[in-house]
Design a protein around this motif. Structure first.
Motif, short mmCIF file in Angstrom:
data_model
loop_
_atom_site.label_atom_id
_atom_site.label_comp_id
_atom_site.label_asym_id
_atom_site.label_seq_id
_atom_site.Cartn_x
_atom_site.Cartn_y
_atom_site.Cartn_z
N UNK A 258 0.78 -1.15 0.09
CA UNK A 258 0.04 0.05 -0.12
C UNK A 258 0.73 1.09 0.12
N UNK A 259 1.92 1.20 0.81
CA UNK A 259 3.14 2.43 0.93
C UNK A 259 3.50 2.49 -0.39
N UNK A 260 3.79 1.68 -1.17
CA UNK A 260 4.69 1.61 -2.65
C UNK A 260 3.66 2.24 -3.47
N UNK A 261 2.47 1.67 -3.66
CA UNK A 261 1.38 2.34 -4.52
C UNK A 261 1.01 3.69 -3.92
N UNK A 262 0.93 4.09 -2.82
CA UNK A 262 0.54 5.65 -2.56
C UNK A 262 1.72 6.19 -2.86
N UNK A 264 4.02 5.85 -5.21
CA UNK A 264 3.98 5.94 -6.78
C UNK A 264 2.91 7.27 -7.07
N UNK A 273 3.31 2.94 -10.77
CA UNK A 273 1.86 2.92 -10.61
C UNK A 273 1.46 1.53 -11.24
#
Lengths: 342, 342
Positions: A258-262, A264, A273
């Motif tokens: 979730x942190x990675x997606x947010x 990006x 993303x």
């Protein structure tokens, strides 16, 4: 699955303790399959409703389990160790005990402490619904479900084999053999963390000044993503508390993504993303496109069963399941499906 | 909804640009309803497929939009401002333009910059599917859908009214009137954050050593909670990037709830955890138990329409929707459903 008395298991006498959504569905299907089955629930109104549906529902646990070959423990998670001790006392040593709780390590440890591992087979059918209670139960809720059973070496293996055959024959179950700790780690990702995400999303909408407009626009992603937040709050809380450490561990893994997606998204990084979603989509594709090979595996019926249990746990960990178990002239033979190598 | 030529809108000539899942479903339904409709897609194979299904699918945008009364812009989000400028150039000033993009503020601002606000009505039908493309489109995908349209004062109001009637008559749509920024805030919670959660969950499973076993046990909560992670990655990325700040804001609100649930779990606090789920469940109950009152509201057909637009936006913010719009002897009258006060 057949209606009317089932072949191999004709004459089996079963009991179900706790006849809510899952227990009620177990009870209804066993009765439908022609088994002699008694259901008991602590709630007198539920017992009365069961009788109105033509089911045997005695007044006491003692009456329900007397002379039974198998007892399904289907009450709330926190009550299971106590019920297990009580039922073990009330039944003959040959009576197989199993449960349907959504976490397994705790109840397996309790059985170990209490000395009932030789005939208690921890179980968990993967099915559910937003609704609750016997009125929501049905003969079909568990039809064809993935149904985890935890094998163990020693005499427990005999109970595991027998129960596997029963679940296949009566419920058309895909029996997934797993150790209790392995089940709990897998269920954390497959079920418990999804419940946390659904709860957080639904709770945030409930608190939001935009709530009514959000509900007006609720289409697939919101409705799907919050469905399990509609299950009874106490049942969900018990499930999460019964698997606390593993749930928190897997939640942390989900938060990484979730942190990675947010990150990006915040950076406006379309490539990152899209890459993140391609990875997510691969899990959906894997779920949709799974192919299986069928296999057969035989073991000596006697012995310490260590090799048998190791094979069973390996099958479950690989995403496979049993399609039957038969014992014949000194050998036990399993048929199974295992995901095909890519 | 009727099959065959629709009453009020008989003789209307429509065009659909971009005939993927949503545009294709718009095209199929308009054709089904008996309208003269042309579809265009940048992909020649898709155009050929449309013709094989008996649809009008000319080779160029120019041919598709020539002489049309309404054009639905259904291409990818980042292409909309350019397509809007192109189509506005190619069509008469009376031709109503709308889009079906999943975010609205960006395209509304582009229309404003380009000077097309008088006949461009930003739109968003709340429907979708894991699949993509014209082959996945259907005449029923949008039937009865909540369909956001963004009203604006001035001449745009006329376009809004006309389009509302068309969507109600042809699609049985529940037309939700909302300003573009309001839509984007609401959609962040109703759709975009759910896509982020689904992506994180599916991505974590994809990375996990337990993946195959998780897929074997995947029942409702996982399957539901990750479904939208199966949509094409680029489409999801575009949607999120087109609403970045609002999505990040609402994600932070959802994280507050997730942190609260996780803290209660970590502390073993059954009361707090049950309380958190009771709050979450209230949103599901509100969704399931919504009751509506129907109402009628009339405005002068002429004027600056400020009061009309204010009423419309208030209706959408309250979770209501329009069920029709008719113009008669100098007055416009809306019928609508609004959630009943508890």
């Amino acid at each position: 699955m057949t209606d009317g008395t089932t072949g191999r298991y004709a004459g089996v006498r079963a009991a179900v303790l706790g006849t809510g959504l899952i227990g009620g569905s177990v009870l209804l299907r066993l009765a439908d399959a022609g088994l002699d089955v008694a259901g008991w629930d602590p709630d007198p109104v539920t017992r009365e409703r069961a009788r109105e549906r033509g089911l045997t529902a005695p007044e006491t646990v003692e009456q329900a389990v007397a002379g039974r070959d198998v007892v399904f423990l289907c009450g709330p998670l926190p009550t299971l160790p106590r019920t297990l001790a009580q039922v073990a006392e009330l039944t003959a040593p040959g009576c197989v005990l199993t449960d349907v709780g959504s976490t397994k390590a705790e109840v397996a440890e309790a059985a170990d402490r209490l000395g009932f591992t030789d005939r208690f087979v921890p179980g968990h059918p993967m099915a559910g619904a937003e609704s609750a209670g016997l009125t929501a139960a049905s003969t079909t809720l568990l039809a064809g479900a993935a149904w985890v059973l935890c094998p163990a070496p020693g005499p427990a293996t005999l109970a595991f084999r027998w129960l596997t055959g029963l679940l296949v024959e009566v419920f058309g179950a895909r029996v997934v053999p797993m150790s209790a700790p392995e089940h709990d780690s897998v269920a954390a990702l497959a079920s418990h963390v999804p419940h946390l995400l659904a709860g957080a999303l639904a709770g945030a909408v409930q608190r939001s000044p935009l709530r009514d407009a959000v509900l007006a626009l609720a289409a697939g992603s919101f409705t799907d993503g919050t469905r399990v937040a509609g299950t009874p709050a106490e049942r969900t809380a018990n499930m999460l508390l019964g698997n606390r450490d593993r749930v928190l561990h897997e939640l942390a893994e989900v938060r990484v993504l979730l942190d990675e997606l947010a990150a990006a998204l915040r950076a406006g990084d379309a490539t990152a993303l899209t890459g993140g979603y391609a990875e997510a989509r691969a899990a959906r594709s894997a779920l949709r496109d799974r192919r299986f090979v069928d296999l057969e595996q035989a073991f000596p019926a006697d012995g310490d069963h260590a090799a048998e249990v190791a094979w069973l746990c390996g099958l479950g960990a690989a995403g496979g399941h049993l399609t039957d178990c038969r014992i014949d002239s000194g050998a036990v033979s399993y048929t199974a499906w295992r995901p095909a190598a890519d």
